[in-house]
Design a protein around this motif. Structure first.
Motif, PDB file in Angstrom:
ATOM      1  N   ARG A  63       0.830  -1.214   0.000  1.00 34.36           N
ATOM      2  CA  ARG A  63       0.000   0.000   0.000  1.00 34.36           C
ATOM      3  C   ARG A  63       0.864   1.263   0.000  1.00 34.36           C
TER       4      ARG A  63
ATOM      5  N   THR B 186       1.467   8.530  -7.182  1.00 29.56           N
ATOM      6  CA  THR B 186       1.423   9.993  -7.026  1.00 29.56           C
ATOM      7  C   THR B 186       2.699  10.639  -7.549  1.00 29.56           C
TER       8      THR B 186
ATOM      9  N   THR C 163       1.080   3.721  -3.466  1.00 29.22           N
ATOM     10  CA  THR C 163       0.617   5.100  -3.277  1.00 29.22           C
ATOM     11  C   THR C 163       1.726   6.092  -3.604  1.00 29.22           C
ATOM     12  N   TRP C 164       2.916   5.844  -3.081  1.00 38.02           N
ATOM     13  CA  TRP C 164       4.058   6.726  -3.363  1.00 38.02           C
ATOM     14  C   TRP C 164       4.328   6.777  -4.860  1.00 38.02           C
TER      15      TRP C 164
END
Length: 526
Positions: free
Chosen positions: A293, A301, A297-298
């Motif tokens: 997760r 984005t 996410t890193w």
């Protein structure tokens, strides 16, 4: 030079911190396992951020923004492919590889092998007593990592030339000395801990630059309008845009070949040894879901921000566009220098150095590990004491860095060099890793055929898929190489030996250990 004082000081402080981490970890490095995999002790956030920082490299702050600057939003297809590939690699590879590399039976001793490298895992997973598979995979790792590290040194040359006017060879020398220093001292843990700092810095820089640029351009709406003024297709995800003589023009709909080539980057995650090493080094399979997760996410984005950097650069430099002969890869650097004060610019520009170092150090370490574990200990001195192996690993870090440095002096753009090395690993190791983890009857003959077929196709395809060549379709070499690798692996596998009962038992055990364990019921639940 006075205006550069803040940037220079920031760079010096940053490099000092990296070296300090290496010195600190040096005292905790006593065995080859410590040097190569950090004793398999990474927690979820460290494993996630280290995987991302070692993955994205200078490509994220230079190559991708440069591609978006030249071709607009259509460059984002690469990011889409990478985000999906990263998610799937954490989902279907990480946990099973973590357990399998530790418990697979050593072909020589009959005890758990605790394989420290992908090449060692292959030898034990397939009970290859000929050493051919291990040697071949180590050779592929060393060849493509020399190319990969050279791309990082090329990026160092561009960065220091743009900032300080330092000639590329001198800048590359500074870069390779800095990277080798802390990798030499601290090994995997030094690389992983520095990656966390570097990953945070990269993400922060990619957020600040496009937001600051949009504010200076009058807001998001004004920025979008100014981008569209250059060419309507720049904001179309399916529009092909051409850049020539300082101007953009829409030339039609983006073809299927271009979209497939961009999305194919995502498959590369299944075969990148420096990322697979993070899967192997995480403390347990149970730590994988949280790491997944954080990592996805890193990554998603950060890539969106990187595309935004290239797009806002189109609007910001509308009156004096950057060139298309490699200068487009300096759009992030140019925006930082033009928008921000020296001290803050120094911090954000250090993010490029962070991206370079966080990838190059990981790659140097994996190449060094292959030379030490798969060549020296496996073939020369099986009983070498732990500290001798650590020092051989340190010396081979220097050797690989020197070869990469010599290759970097030959030139090339960051994106071109990264694309070739990424495809090399994705197509040679990716299919073999997936089949090894999910096909019980996969044997060493199929693995060797898939490995070599993928690697050779990556090297050959760019030479035949050219204007006037055998093919002229512009397809990213990853696509045909992955197809060749899977086909050869499947076909040759039927001519190879049937896996032994030990191999089948190890497979079943690894699958079982990698399964998510049910959460224990709370004491207050019935």
């Amino acid at each position: 030079m006075e205006d550069q004082t803040g940037t220079v000081v920031t760079f010096i402080v940053y490099l000092a911190i990296m070296l300090a981490i290496g010195v600190w970890v040096y005292r905790h490095t006593a065995t080859l396992s410590d040097f190569v995999l950090g004793g398999r002790k990474l927690n979820s956030p460290t494993a996630a951020l280290s995987a991302n920082a070692s993955d994205m490299s200078s490509w994220l702050l230079m190559g991708l923004p440069g591609a978006a600057y030249l071709s607009g939003l259509a460059a984002g297809w690469i990011g889409v492919g990478l985000a999906v590939g990263l998610y799937l690699s954490w989902l279907i590879v990480a946990a099973r590889l973590r357990t399998y590399t530790e418990i697979t039976t050593d072909v020589g001793t009959g005890r758990p092998a605790d394989a420290l490298t992908i090449s060692a895992f292959f030898e034990h997973r397939f009970e290859d007593r000929t050493a051919v598979l291990r040697t071949a995979s180590a050779a592929v790792i060393i060849v493509f990592y020399c190319v990969y590290v050279s791309s990082m040194l090329v990026a160092t040359g561009v960065l220091f030339d743009q900032l300080f006017g330092i000639a590329a060879p001198t800048a590359m020398t500074i870069g390779v000395l800095a990277i080798v220093s802390y990798t030499f001292l601290g090994g995997f843990l030094a690389v992983s801990y520095t990656d966390v700092l570097q990953g945070i810095l990269m993400w922060f820089a990619l957020l600040v630059v496009p937001v600051t640029a949009m504010v200076s351009l009058g807001g998001a709406g004004s920025t979008i309008e100014q981008i569209s003024d250059q060419a309507a297709g720049l904001l179309g995800a399916a529009t092909e845009v051409s850049f020539s003589d300082g101007s953009w023009s829409s030339v039609g709909t983006l073809g299927a070949v271009a979209i497939i080539s961009s999305l194919a980057w995502g498959f590369g995650y299944f075969g990148q040894p420096h990322i697979l090493a993070r899967f192997m080094g995480i403390r347990s399979a149970a730590a994988v879901p949280l790491a997944r997760r954080i990592s996805v996410t890193w990554s998603a984005t950060a890539m969106a921000f990187a595309v935004a950097v290239g797009l806002v650069g189109i609007a910001y430099y509308a009156d004096s566009p950057l060139g298309g002969d490699g200068e487009q890869e300096t759009v992030f650097i140019a925006l930082v220098q033009d928008l921000l004060p020296s001290w803050l610019a120094g911090i954000l520009l250090a993010a490029i150095l962070a991206a370079i170092m966080s990838t190059a150090d990981s790659q140097l370490l994996v190449a060094s590990s292959s030379l030490t574990e798969d060549i020296y200990r496996a073939r020369i001195d099986k009983d070498a004491p732990p500290m001798r192996l650590v020092w051989i690993g340190r010396v081979t870090v220097i050797g690989v860095a020197v070869v990469a440095y010599l290759l970097a002096l030959q030139g090339g753009t960051v994106l071109e060099l990264v694309a070739n090395a990424w495809a090399g690993f994705g197509a040679s190791f990716g299919p073999v890793i997936l089949l090894a983890l999910y096909w019980r009857r996969f044997n060493w003959a199929g693995a060797l055929a898939g490995l070599l077929g993928g690697a050779l196709t990556v090297l050959i395809w760019p030479r035949i898929d050219t204007e006037g060549g055998l093919f002229d379709i512009g397809l990213y070499e990853m696509v045909p190489a992955v197809i060749v690798s899977f086909l050869l692996a499947a076909i040759v596998n039927f001519a190879g030996p049937t896996p032994s009962q030990t191999v089948r038992d190890d497979f079943a055990k690894a699958v079982d250990m990698a399964k998510p364990k049910p959460r224990a019921p709370s004491a207050d639940r019935p």
